[in-house]
Every structure is written in structure tokens, then in C-alpha cells.
Design a protein around this motif. Structure first.
Motif, PDB file in Angstrom:
ATOM      1  N   ARG B 104       0.842  -0.965   0.032  1.00 35.00           N
ATOM      2  CA  ARG B 104       0.005   0.058  -0.063  1.00 35.00           C
ATOM      3  C   ARG B 104       0.839   1.087  -0.043  1.00 35.00           C
ATOM      4  N   SER B 105       2.150   1.291   0.776  1.00 34.87           N
ATOM      5  CA  SER B 105       2.765   2.464   0.834  1.00 34.87           C
ATOM      6  C   SER B 105       3.627   2.587  -0.719  1.00 34.87           C
ATOM      7  N   GLN B 106       3.890   1.343  -1.293  1.00 34.44           N
ATOM      8  CA  GLN B 106       4.310   1.749  -2.490  1.00 34.44           C
ATOM      9  C   GLN B 106       3.445   1.806  -3.602  1.00 34.44           C
ATOM     10  N   PHE B 107       2.422   1.282  -3.992  1.00 33.87           N
ATOM     11  CA  PHE B 107       1.604   1.375  -4.923  1.00 33.87           C
ATOM     12  C   PHE B 107       0.062   2.108  -4.464  1.00 33.87           C
ATOM     13  N   GLY B 108      -0.283   2.398  -3.174  1.00 32.82           N
ATOM     14  CA  GLY B 108      -1.451   2.720  -2.801  1.00 32.82           C
ATOM     15  C   GLY B 108      -2.197   1.831  -2.338  1.00 32.82           C
ATOM     16  N   ASN B 109      -3.228   2.203  -1.876  1.00 30.02           N
ATOM     17  CA  ASN B 109      -4.480   1.070  -1.339  1.00 30.02           C
ATOM     18  C   ASN B 109      -5.376   0.364  -2.335  1.00 30.02           C
ATOM     19  N   SER B 110      -5.355   1.196  -3.599  1.00 32.65           N
ATOM     20  CA  SER B 110      -6.257   0.468  -4.503  1.00 32.65           C
ATOM     21  C   SER B 110      -5.437  -0.860  -5.184  1.00 32.65           C
ATOM     22  N   THR B 111      -4.155  -0.758  -5.333  1.00 32.22           N
ATOM     23  CA  THR B 111      -3.494  -1.867  -5.909  1.00 32.22           C
ATOM     24  C   THR B 111      -3.394  -2.721  -4.788  1.00 32.22           C
ATOM     25  N   ALA B 112      -3.190  -2.274  -3.625  1.00 30.62           N
ATOM     26  CA  ALA B 112      -3.058  -3.496  -2.440  1.00 30.62           C
ATOM     27  C   ALA B 112      -4.354  -4.374  -2.053  1.00 30.62           C
ATOM     28  N   VAL B 113      -5.492  -3.636  -2.361  1.00 31.57           N
ATOM     29  CA  VAL B 113      -6.714  -4.421  -2.402  1.00 31.57           C
ATOM     30  C   VAL B 113      -6.868  -5.307  -3.473  1.00 31.57           C
ATOM     31  N   TYR B 114      -6.457  -4.946  -4.791  1.00 32.76           N
ATOM     32  CA  TYR B 114      -6.602  -6.218  -5.775  1.00 32.76           C
ATOM     33  C   TYR B 114      -5.476  -7.239  -5.676  1.00 32.76           C
ATOM     34  N   ALA B 115      -4.351  -6.639  -5.371  1.00 35.26           N
ATOM     35  CA  ALA B 115      -3.289  -7.635  -5.080  1.00 35.26           C
ATOM     36  C   ALA B 115      -3.575  -8.631  -4.271  1.00 35.26           C
ATOM     37  N   GLY B 116      -4.324  -8.347  -2.860  1.00 35.50           N
ATOM     38  CA  GLY B 116      -4.620  -9.110  -1.633  1.00 35.50           C
ATOM     39  C   GLY B 116      -5.555  -9.940  -2.450  1.00 35.50           C
ATOM     40  N   ASP B 117      -6.642  -9.559  -2.861  1.00 32.58           N
ATOM     41  CA  ASP B 117      -7.581 -10.382  -3.743  1.00 32.58           C
ATOM     42  C   ASP B 117      -7.184 -11.500  -4.661  1.00 32.58           C
ATOM     43  N   TYR B 118      -6.255 -11.038  -5.416  1.00 25.69           N
ATOM     44  CA  TYR B 118      -5.619 -11.915  -6.371  1.00 25.69           C
ATOM     45  C   TYR B 118      -4.909 -13.028  -5.695  1.00 25.69           C
ATOM     46  N   LEU B 119      -4.298 -12.931  -4.582  1.00 24.53           N
ATOM     47  CA  LEU B 119      -3.583 -13.672  -3.881  1.00 24.53           C
ATOM     48  C   LEU B 119      -4.569 -15.006  -3.203  1.00 24.53           C
ATOM     49  N   PHE B 120      -5.841 -14.242  -2.602  1.00 25.57           N
ATOM     50  CA  PHE B 120      -6.929 -15.181  -2.213  1.00 25.57           C
ATOM     51  C   PHE B 120      -7.219 -16.198  -3.123  1.00 25.57           C
ATOM     52  N   VAL B 121      -7.436 -15.487  -4.271  1.00 28.71           N
ATOM     53  CA  VAL B 121      -7.900 -16.364  -5.519  1.00 28.71           C
ATOM     54  C   VAL B 121      -6.921 -17.459  -5.916  1.00 28.71           C
ATOM     55  N   SER B 122      -5.667 -16.877  -5.802  1.00 28.53           N
ATOM     56  CA  SER B 122      -4.560 -18.001  -6.214  1.00 28.53           C
ATOM     57  C   SER B 122      -4.476 -19.041  -5.232  1.00 28.53           C
ATOM     58  N   CYS B 123      -4.803 -18.608  -3.931  1.00 26.99           N
ATOM     59  CA  CYS B 123      -4.531 -19.713  -2.851  1.00 26.99           C
ATOM     60  C   CYS B 123      -5.955 -20.925  -3.169  1.00 26.99           C
ATOM     61  N   PHE B 124      -7.067 -20.339  -3.519  1.00 23.77           N
ATOM     62  CA  PHE B 124      -8.107 -21.297  -3.901  1.00 23.77           C
ATOM     63  C   PHE B 124      -7.947 -21.996  -4.950  1.00 23.77           C
ATOM     64  N   LYS B 125      -7.151 -21.501  -6.064  1.00 21.65           N
ATOM     65  CA  LYS B 125      -6.844 -22.239  -7.238  1.00 21.65           C
ATOM     66  C   LYS B 125      -5.945 -23.344  -7.077  1.00 21.65           C
ATOM     67  N   LEU B 126      -4.774 -23.066  -5.923  1.00 25.21           N
ATOM     68  CA  LEU B 126      -4.254 -24.289  -5.667  1.00 25.21           C
ATOM     69  C   LEU B 126      -4.979 -25.376  -5.021  1.00 25.21           C
ATOM     70  N   LEU B 127      -5.838 -24.896  -3.983  1.00 24.15           N
ATOM     71  CA  LEU B 127      -6.513 -25.712  -3.197  1.00 24.15           C
ATOM     72  C   LEU B 127      -7.402 -26.653  -4.182  1.00 24.15           C
ATOM     73  N   ALA B 128      -8.111 -25.956  -5.164  1.00 18.57           N
ATOM     74  CA  ALA B 128      -8.986 -26.689  -5.965  1.00 18.57           C
ATOM     75  C   ALA B 128      -7.977 -27.727  -6.920  1.00 18.57           C
ATOM     76  N   ASP B 129      -7.071 -27.293  -7.127  1.00 21.69           N
ATOM     77  CA  ASP B 129      -6.290 -28.078  -8.318  1.00 21.69           C
ATOM     78  C   ASP B 129      -5.661 -29.336  -7.315  1.00 21.69           C
ATOM     79  N   TYR B 130      -5.261 -29.214  -6.091  1.00 20.17           N
ATOM     80  CA  TYR B 130      -4.717 -30.224  -5.533  1.00 20.17           C
ATOM     81  C   TYR B 130      -5.289 -30.916  -4.343  1.00 20.17           C
ATOM     82  N   SER B 131      -6.504 -30.494  -4.048  1.00 21.73           N
ATOM     83  CA  SER B 131      -7.309 -31.152  -2.990  1.00 21.73           C
ATOM     84  C   SER B 131      -7.601 -32.421  -3.311  1.00 21.73           C
ATOM     85  N   SER B 132      -7.937 -33.404  -2.383  1.00 21.78           N
ATOM     86  CA  SER B 132      -8.458 -34.608  -3.030  1.00 21.78           C
ATOM     87  C   SER B 132      -9.952 -34.639  -3.028  1.00 21.78           C
ATOM     88  N   SER B 133     -10.539 -33.830  -2.289  1.00 22.14           N
ATOM     89  CA  SER B 133     -12.082 -33.939  -1.956  1.00 22.14           C
ATOM     90  C   SER B 133     -12.737 -32.544  -1.799  1.00 22.14           C
TER      91      SER B 133
END
Lengths: 327, 327
Positions: B104-133
Motif C-alpha cells: 500500500r505504501s509503494q502502490f497505494g491502497n487500490s493496488t493493495a486491495v486487488y493484489a490481496g484479492d488476487y492472492l486469495f484467489v490464487s490460494c483457492f486455485k491451488l486448493l481446488a487443483d490439489y485437494s483430493s476432495s
């Protein structure tokens, strides 16, 4: 709590959309009652529930349709949509949406960050509870990834007077069309259609989404602030240049540039002037024409769907209605 | 790119943690290269990768351990953790974390909002790809829901000088312990242990997480700003009152209140004074004692695990080390 009157003509769909709203409501369960109230009012602020409606209608093409599951997945999509709106309002520093104060303006950016996160998670919870396979979750995650890339792409192009029409279409593909596409795909796929059939539904959804977003952007230039529910051309002040303006820039670049360069400092009389110029340089007419092209593409796709369910006729008339909307 | 030197003693684990980092890196793929760079530097800023480490160690108790899958789920958890840090920094208006500028200090709050959202989604992508159930995804969503409720709960109690120790423990259960607990549970469960065994691992993780957060909060009162990598008692200025201060308030309420009432206006010499008072009213000692209680609870739980794998000895020594840390 009532859904939009436009659904009155389709009693079966209206009933399921009401259930979708109810499920969204019961999914949101926060200890902080102020924030819960704010999220609830966002849910009930008169959004048209278009994405759930498409999801529910496309789910009628499958032979294993489970109404409870269809409603749950529709609620998941709309929660995701609501989450992105709450975060978009932070990024856009928006105080008003659908004529109501935004969560960030009522409770501050901090609460809005977590409230959006909470709805993202609620969406995943519903997806995980009601999807029949990991495949849906995988596709959902990929779509969400595209949506966020689209948002970040749009931010990249703020105040970019050299933005191309192609770039604009690429961004709205991610930002808006992806979620329409996902709704149509998931609706069909999760009710048991073949993957190929569902992918075709997804393509139809993409055309609908692109047409929808262009029309939304055109409405900024054809409506009063009261009708839009937010200040005129606020987006332009924020450096977000949409299709009518991009077309107008092709014709009247030298006239428009001095205004755009003022950025956030634009006065109301200057945005009124931009509004006029975009009309006189033909930006609005051209954008309407492109929206029409995508609308026809969507309608053609729907027309080719099997006649096995009355969902087809409903899809045709709803799509005609929303893509011909003037408010 | 190197993992923390503390893992040097455990070559097998170190190798998997390196692979975890690599997978996190390859999962993040953004068109905006500035933002990608910022997210990468956040990933490589010297976090200890404790949650992945616990996940990987607990996964050794299952008979169907797949190293590739174990690493993917570890990366998912750490991406989720990173997402919450990026959003926390918006909420805390933090400019520095781990001695580096925040997104947020480098790119502002806006970028930080979406960057965090993007990592949330990346987390779910990995979970969905690798979980067995779907079950794992369901549990993950529920944990994330608890984490966000904890964050919102903490916000509710900002500047609340009447906050209780119970409330503090409830908040850190959500905010920190939940993710430790999830890591330990998922590690075991996804490598094929019984649900009962995995739940016990989750309980051990919860004790570790609570002890870890209390120690983190104690370190604010025992370290120099250079050691912490952020300004002294910045949290107190922001109205976040942690365990040492809450204990000190029980003894020296009248002395401390006038300082706390200044909120964001606290000067550096005043925060120095608070620092001293929290020590002299015994807040630090008492908090250390409570951390010790949870540490012992965690160690006892690990000690009862089967001796089938050397992960048990490693869990014991790593847990002892991190819960005895002074930096």
C-alpha cells in the motif's frame, strides 16, 4: 426485501431469485452488526440479480437439475459480484452506489476491505458446499483470477489517453464478461449438461457481458446523475476512459485532450462539456452500434439452443430487454 | 531466493519449503509487472514460512503422502497468509513490514486491495487443483471465514480500554491460531490420516498459534524498532491493545488511561512511557507466562503423537525454538 419488478413476468424464476436473496442473507453472519447491516443493505440495494438469473435459466438445460443447488450456486455468484463491488468502491473512492452510501463511505476503507474479503470467502463456502465436483471450483477460481487481472489491467490504464478499443474490450472481458460467462457455464454444467454444451453457454454469457458493460458505459453519457445513482462522469475524473470517450477521442482528440489532462481537477461544467463533446464526435452512437453487434451475437447463440425448456424463450426476451435498456 | 536459515538443520523440510516458495512464485502471474514485483518481494521478504512448515511436517503422519500435493497445499496456505497481510497493512495504514515498504505504501491502497484479492484467489486455485476432495475446500472456507470474523472483531475493539483477556484470546484464535490450526489439520488429513487424528493435529496447531501470537505481541515490548522492523507500539497508536497492555491495565489502569486516550496523537516519548509502564505493571511477565502455558499444551500434544516418523522430533524442536524466540 423484494427483487426487481422486471422479474414479475417470470414467476418461476422470480421465486428462485427470491430464494437466492434469502440464501445470500442467511450466509452473511457477522458479529459486527453494523457491518452486517451495511452488507445486507448492499445485497438489497436493488441490484437486478442478472448473473443469478442467467445461471438459473441456463441450469434448466441440464437433466440433473437440483433447484436447491442451482439457487446456492446463483447466490455464490452474486456474493462474488457484491464482494468485487465493495472493493471496487474502495479503488474508485466512490461514496455513492445505486443511490445509497457505499460501505467505504459509511464505515471507512478498512471495514470495506474485510467486508469484501468476507463475501469472497462466503462465495467459496457456498461453492464448496454445493458444487458436485472440484472441477467447478477450479473453473470458478480461474474465472476469479481473470476478473482480478481485468481489474488490475483497468487500473494500469488509468489516465491513459492512448488506450485502444482492443484494450478496453480486453479489460471488460475480464472485469464484467467473465462473471456473466461463468454464470452461464456453471448453470448448465452443474445441472448435468455436457462440458461442450456448457462451454457454448459460457460463450453466450460472454457476449451478453460485453454488450452489458458497453451499454452501462453508454448510459453514463445518456442519463442524468439521479438516474445513474452517482455523479456524472465520475469515472472520467478518476481516469477510467470507457468506449464512448475512446471513440470520441479518435475523432476529436485535440479538442478533448486538454479536458482529460485536468484529471481529478475537472469541474462540473467541464465534465458537462466532455459529455457534449463525446456525443458530438459520435462516440455514443458508435458505442451503441458495437453493443448492438454483441447483443445480436448473444441472441443468435440463444436462438440455437434446444427447445427442450421454456428457459430458451425467457433467455431471449430477458436478454433483449436488458440489452435494450435505457436505465 | 532463500528460505530462513532456521530450516538449515532439517534438509528434507528445507527442500520442500524451497519448492513451496517456487510454486508460490510461479502461481503469481500478473500482467502488471510492477505489482507482480511487489507481490514477489512480499513473498521473499523473509517470512519464516511457519505455516507451510507445520503443514509439511504434519503431512508425514499420513500413509498416502504425495510430496507434490503437500507442497501445493503448503503454498496455498502461505498465499492466503500473504493475502491477509497485504489487506491488514491497508487497515493498519502500515508503511513498513519486515523492514520493507508495504504494497500500500509503494502502490497505494487500490493496488493493495486487488493484489490481496488476487492472492486469495490464487490460494483457492491451488486448493481446488490439489485437494483430493471438496471436504478440504469446505474446511478451508470455514477457516477463512473465522479468520475474517477475527479481523473484523479486532477492528470492533479498537480503542476499547475495557477489552477483556477473553476477548483478546477469542480474536487471536480467529486472526492467527485458525490458520496454524488449518495448516496442521490439512497437512495430516490430505495425506490420508483419519479425520479424528487430523482434528487432534488441528488442536495442536491452535495452541501453537495462540502461543505464537502472544509471543509476537510480547516482542513489541521487548525489542527495538529495528528488530521488529516497524515503529515501536504503532499498534497502540492505532488502538489495538494486546495482551501485555491488557494485563498492565488490570494493575495500573489510572496511570495508563490518560496515555491511551490520546490515540493517534501519542508522541514517541509517550509510547516510550507506555512501554515502560507495561513492564512495571507486570504486563510483559504475565503475558509471557500465558504464552508458556499454551506452549506446554502444544508440546504435550506433539509428544503424544505416534513415533512412526521423524517429523515428531522435528515438530518438538521447531515448536520449542519458535515459541522460545526473542526475535
Amino acid at each position: 426485501m423484494n427483487i426487481h419488478p422486471m422479474w414479475g413476468k417470470y414467476p418461476e424464476l422470480a421465486k428462485e431469485l427470491n430464494n437466492t436473496l434469502k440464501l445470500m442473507e442467511s450466509t452473511v453472519n457477522l458479529k459486527n452488526k453494523d457491518v452486517e447491516q451495511a452488507v445486507m443493505s448492499m445485497i438489497h440495494s436493488g441490484g437486478k440479480l442478472l448473473r443469478p438469473a442467467y445461471q438459473l435459466l441456463f441450469s434448466r438445460f441440464g437433466e440433473q437439475r437440483d433447484p436447491k443447488k442451482a439457487v446456492a450456486l446463483a447466490a455464490a455468484i452474486e456474493l462474488l459480484h457484491t464482494a468485487t463491488l465493495i472493493h471496487d468502491d474502495i479503488v474508485d473512492e466512490a461514496d455513492i452506489r445505486r443511490s445509497l452510501p457505499t460501505i467505504r463511505s459509511q464505515f471507512g476503507n478498512s471495514t470495506a476491505v474485510y467486508a469484501g474479503d468476507y463475501l469472497f470467502v462466503s462465495c467459496f463456502k457456498l461453492l464448496a458446499d454445493y458444487s458436485s465436483s472440484l472441477k467447478s471450483i477450479q473453473l470458478n477460481s480461474r474465472s476469479m483470477e481473470k476478473i482480478l487481472s481485468g481489474e488490475l489491467g483497468q487500473m494500469d490504464n488509468r489516465y491513459n489517453v492512448d488506450m485502444t478499443i482492443e484494450k478496453y474490450l480486453e479489460n471488460i472481458s475480464g472485469k464484467t464478461a467473465e462473471l456473466f460467462s461463468l454464470s452461464c457455464f456453471v448453470g448448465a454444467y452443474e445441472s448435468g449438461t455436457s462440458e461442450r454444451f456448457a462451454k457454448n453457454c459460457g460463450k453466450i454469457g460472454e457476449s451478453i457481458g460485453i454488450a452489458f458493460q458497453i451499454i452501462d458505459d453508454v448510459l453514463d453519457y445518456t442519463q442524468s446523475p439521479e438516474q445513474i445513482g452517482k455523479p456524472v462522469l465520475e469515472d472520467v475524473r478518476q481516469g477510467v476512459y470507457s468506449l464512448p470517450l475512446l471513440y470520441a477521442l479518435e475523432e476529436g482528440r485535440d479538442t478533448l485532450l486538454p479536458y482529460l489532462e485536468k484529471g481529478e481537477a475537472l469541474t462540473n461544467s467541464e465534465t458537462d462539456k466532455i459529455y457534449e463533446l463525446v456525443h458530438s464526435f459520435g462516440g455514443v452512437a458508435k458505442a451503441q452500434k458495437l453493443a448492438e453487434k454483441y447483443t445480436q451475437q448473444a441472441l443468435k447463440g440463444i436462438d440455437r439452443l434446444p427447445d427442450t425448456t421454456d428457459a430458451k424463450q425467457q433467455l431471449l426476451s430477458i436478454t433483449q430487454a436488458i440489452l435494450a435498456r435505457t436505465n
